[in-house]
Motif scaffolding. Structure first.
Motif: not given
Length: 174
Positions: A45, A47-48, A77
């Protein structure tokens, strides 16, 4: 514990040539994120991917890695293109599980518990009774049937006829 496969010449990849050390570290952290979380497809993702490492400007690092073809933007992602070169092969996880189970049996055997031993390899195991049963009910309850009141058909005393104790008057029944 997880591990990541890196070729001996990993640092010599031509794609990494124009990426600074912080960007390389971020790429490695993304690879390790995939290995740690069993992401064999390399999908992360956004954010990750941004917080995979302590890179001061993760958006810049991601765009540089995408520009040289190490990662690609997919949906919401990223995907590490060469993830198959870095994640452990499936046989590793299976071996780890077999080793874990073998060690558990070994420790039990040394402690005198032969219920997990194979009778072909442990002479004591043949004498151990194997009376283990599976869980037959999710809620076994109390093991008692009925409402708790006496059975009128058998003529036993009704619960409501029992003497009750009045609070504040010790030993006196109402």
């Amino acid at each position: 514990m997880t591990w990541t496969r890196l070729d001996d010449s990993w640092t010599d990849k031509p794609q990494l040539e124009h990426i600074d050390y912080a960007g390389r570290w971020h790429y490695l952290a993304m690879i390790q994120f995939c290995c740690r979380n069993d992401r064999h497809d390399g999908l992360i993702r956004a954010s990750d991917a941004r917080r995979a490492s302590d890179h001061p400007d993760p958006a810049r690092a991601l765009s540089e890695l995408a520009a040289v073809g190490l990662i690609e933007v997919v949906g919401a992602g990223y995907r590490i293109v060469e993830i198959a070169d870095h994640v452990p092969p499936p046989w590793v996880a299976k071996k780890q599980e077999r080793d874990r189970e073998r060690k558990r049996r070994e420790r039990a055997h040394k402690a005198g518990d032969h219920s997990l031993c194979d009778a072909d390899h442990c002479p004591v195991a043949a004498n151990v009774a194997t009376t283990v049963t599976t869980n037959v009910a999710a809620n076994a309850g109390t093991g008692r049937d009925g409402t708790g009141r006496a059975d009128i058909a058998t003529g036993s005393e009704n619960v409501m006829d029992w003497p009750t104790v009045v609070p504040g008057k010790s030993g006196e029944a109402a």
